[in-house]
Design an enzyme around this catalytic site. Structure first.
Site, PDB file in Angstrom:
ATOM      1  N   ARG A  72       0.838  -1.211   0.000  1.00 13.43           N
ATOM      2  CA  ARG A  72       0.000   0.000   0.000  1.00 13.43           C
ATOM      3  C   ARG A  72       0.867   1.253   0.000  1.00 13.43           C
ATOM      4  NH1 ARG A  72      -4.254  -0.243   4.604  1.00 13.43           N
ATOM      5  NH2 ARG A  72      -4.890   1.750   3.703  1.00 13.43           N
ATOM      6  N   VAL A 105      -5.056   6.884   6.104  1.00 10.02           N
ATOM      7  CA  VAL A 105      -3.683   6.773   6.629  1.00 10.02           C
ATOM      8  C   VAL A 105      -2.661   7.049   5.526  1.00 10.02           C
ATOM      9  CG1 VAL A 105      -4.386   5.112   8.406  1.00 10.02           C
ATOM     10  CG2 VAL A 105      -3.619   4.268   6.171  1.00 10.02           C
ATOM     11  N   HIS A 121      -7.274   7.358  12.446  1.00  9.76           N
ATOM     12  CA  HIS A 121      -6.889   5.955  12.248  1.00  9.76           C
ATOM     13  C   HIS A 121      -5.385   5.804  12.093  1.00  9.76           C
ATOM     14  CE1 HIS A 121     -11.181   4.715  10.799  1.00  9.76           C
ATOM     15  NE2 HIS A 121     -11.093   4.913  12.099  1.00  9.76           N
ATOM     16  N   GLY A 190     -16.442  11.148   1.064  1.00  6.60           N
ATOM     17  CA  GLY A 190     -15.819   9.886   0.677  1.00  6.60           C
ATOM     18  C   GLY A 190     -15.708   8.851   1.766  1.00  6.60           C
ATOM     19  N   THR A 191     -16.751   8.759   2.622  1.00  7.93           N
ATOM     20  CA  THR A 191     -16.736   7.667   3.597  1.00  7.93           C
ATOM     21  C   THR A 191     -18.065   6.924   3.533  1.00  7.93           C
ATOM     22  OG1 THR A 191     -16.432   7.037   5.926  1.00  7.93           O
ATOM     23  CG2 THR A 191     -17.535   9.150   5.505  1.00  7.93           C
TER      24      THR A 191
HETATM   25  N1  APR Z   1     -15.254  10.695  -4.301  1.00  7.72           N
HETATM   26  C1  APR Z   1     -15.913  10.617  -3.106  1.00  7.72           C
HETATM   27  N2  APR Z   1     -16.306   9.458  -2.548  1.00  7.72           N
HETATM   28  C2  APR Z   1     -16.031   8.328  -3.238  1.00  7.72           C
HETATM   29  C3  APR Z   1     -15.341   8.318  -4.479  1.00  7.72           C
HETATM   30  C4  APR Z   1     -14.963   9.575  -5.008  1.00  7.72           C
HETATM   31  N3  APR Z   1     -14.323   9.661  -6.194  1.00  7.72           N
HETATM   32  N4  APR Z   1     -15.219   7.014  -4.896  1.00  7.72           N
HETATM   33  C5  APR Z   1     -15.805   6.252  -3.945  1.00  7.72           C
HETATM   34  N5  APR Z   1     -16.293   7.032  -2.952  1.00  7.72           N
HETATM   35  C6  APR Z   1     -16.992   6.631  -1.720  1.00  7.72           C
HETATM   36  C7  APR Z   1     -17.693   5.307  -1.787  1.00  7.72           C
HETATM   37  O1  APR Z   1     -19.021   5.475  -2.305  1.00  7.72           O
HETATM   38  C8  APR Z   1     -17.741   4.914  -0.301  1.00  7.72           C
HETATM   39  O2  APR Z   1     -18.893   5.445   0.331  1.00  7.72           O
HETATM   40  O3  APR Z   1     -15.993   6.481  -0.730  1.00  7.72           O
HETATM   41  C9  APR Z   1     -16.497   5.595   0.275  1.00  7.72           C
HETATM   42  C10 APR Z   1     -15.397   4.632   0.642  1.00  7.72           C
HETATM   43  O4  APR Z   1     -15.879   3.845   1.694  1.00  7.72           O
HETATM   44  P1  APR Z   1     -14.876   2.797   2.380  1.00  7.72           P
HETATM   45  O5  APR Z   1     -14.125   2.067   1.317  1.00  7.72           O
HETATM   46  O6  APR Z   1     -15.692   2.043   3.374  1.00  7.72           O
HETATM   47  O7  APR Z   1     -13.806   3.710   3.118  1.00  7.72           O
HETATM   48  P2  APR Z   1     -13.973   4.424   4.518  1.00  7.72           P
HETATM   49  O8  APR Z   1     -15.376   4.876   4.738  1.00  7.72           O
HETATM   50  O9  APR Z   1     -12.897   5.437   4.609  1.00  7.72           O
HETATM   51  O10 APR Z   1     -13.632   3.229   5.554  1.00  7.72           O
HETATM   52  C11 APR Z   1     -13.529   3.593   6.914  1.00  7.72           C
HETATM   53  O11 APR Z   1     -12.723   1.359   7.390  1.00  7.72           O
HETATM   54  O12 APR Z   1     -11.391  -0.356   6.633  1.00  7.72           O
HETATM   55  C12 APR Z   1     -11.480   0.668   7.575  1.00  7.72           C
HETATM   56  O13 APR Z   1      -9.757   1.848   8.633  1.00  7.72           O
HETATM   57  C13 APR Z   1     -10.367   1.664   7.389  1.00  7.72           C
HETATM   58  O14 APR Z   1     -10.426   4.067   7.527  1.00  7.72           O
HETATM   59  C14 APR Z   1     -11.073   2.936   6.965  1.00  7.72           C
HETATM   60  C15 APR Z   1     -12.469   2.752   7.554  1.00  7.72           C
END
Ligand code: APR
Length: 238
Positions: A72, A105, A121, A190-191
């Site tokens: 990564r 991260v 995180h 983006g979460t």
């Molecule tokens: N712009 C904005 N959002 C986006 C884009 C984009 N171009 N592409 C995808 N997304 C969205 C997706 O729709 C999704 O809702 O980003 C989100 C990513 O979600 P996850 O992959 O679950 O990531 P995250 O929410 O950061 O995960 C939280 O989970 O695995 C653990 O510690 C890890 O910090 C992470 C935590």
């Protein structure tokens, strides 16, 4: 894609806010080519978190865990911050009272120029000891031996990230909660809002805007949900 009406509503909320907190997840780095965790192409589609992102996994197989995190680091090292990261730097300069809380991260907010960052995180570019208080900033993409031994006590060093089942850095988390509770506006970018306690910050917000191409459990509860990628929506907001 978010409508002009929705963008205008979000701009009005931003203009009226005296203080702003931003919460980002993996989605803001997607347009830099960094895979997210869930959704299409997500890391947890191809890897098992319990085998790579838990203290038990590291105790059982530190070599494989380190190889995955070094992979990564390599991906991120080759990537660049995108227009979404840069738009948040502009926002930071615009608000006296501004906090960026990130679940990421990858360090791309730092590289874009963000300064007031709370990393709830941890940081993939930090390495710390499993046996003593030793830690360091670390740009290494490889080590002579895995797991690298602590130079102070010889115990295995680990990535400075928070794994599933571990508590978040206490002081950072308290600051994040206070920042959201006191802010006029929370911008969530983006979460998937599925991982707690970080996702719980959204509940503390007086008013929130969401930027995400997909719906999340919070989309129906925010003031404005802007459908689209961070790299195009955030510059349009700023
Ligand atoms: N712009 C904005 N959002 C986006 C884009 C984009 N171009 N592409 C995808 N997304 C969205 C997706 O729709 C999704 O809702 O980003 C989100 C990513 O979600 P996850 O992959 O679950 O990531 P995250 O929410 O950061 O995960 C939280 O989970 O695995 C653990 O510690 C890890 O910090 C992470 C935590």
């Amino acid at each position: 894609m978010a409508s002009e009406l929705e963008l205008a509503a979000a701009r009005r909320l931003l203009a009226a806010a005296g203080s702003l907190v931003v919460l980002t997840g993996a989605g803001i780095s997607a347009e830099s080519g960094i895979p997210t965790f869930r959704g299409p192409g997500g890391l947890w589609r191809n890897f098992r978190p319990e085998a790579l992102a838990t203290p038990e996994a590291f105790a059982r197989d530190p070599l494989t865990v380190w190889e995955w995190y070094l992979w990564r680091r390599g991906l991120i090292d080759a990537a660049e911050p995108n227009a979404g990261h840069r738009a948040l730097v502009t926002l930071e300069q615009r608000y006296e009272r501004f906090t960026l809380i990130t679940q990421n991260v990858d360090g791309l907010h730092d590289r874009a120029g963000s300064r007031r960052i709370l990393k709830v995180h941890g940081d993939l570019w930090h390495t710390r000891c499993t046996g003593c208080a030793y830690q360091r900033k670390d740009r290494a993409l490889a080590y002579p031996a895995l797991p690298p031994p602590c130079p102070e006590c010889g115990a295995p060093l680990r990535p400075g990230v928070v794994w599933f089942g571990e508590s978040l850095p206490r002081i950072v988390w308290a600051e994040a909660e206070r920042a959201v509770a006191q802010a006029d506006l929370l911008l969530v970018v983006g979460t998937s809002a599925q991982v707690y306690p970080a996702a719980g910050l959204i509940d503390l917000a007086r008013c929130a805007i969401e930027v995400n191409p997909a719906a999340t459990p919070f989309s129906s509860r925010v003031a404005v949900a802007l459908a689209g990628g961070a790299g195009e929506i955030l510059p349009a907001l700023v």
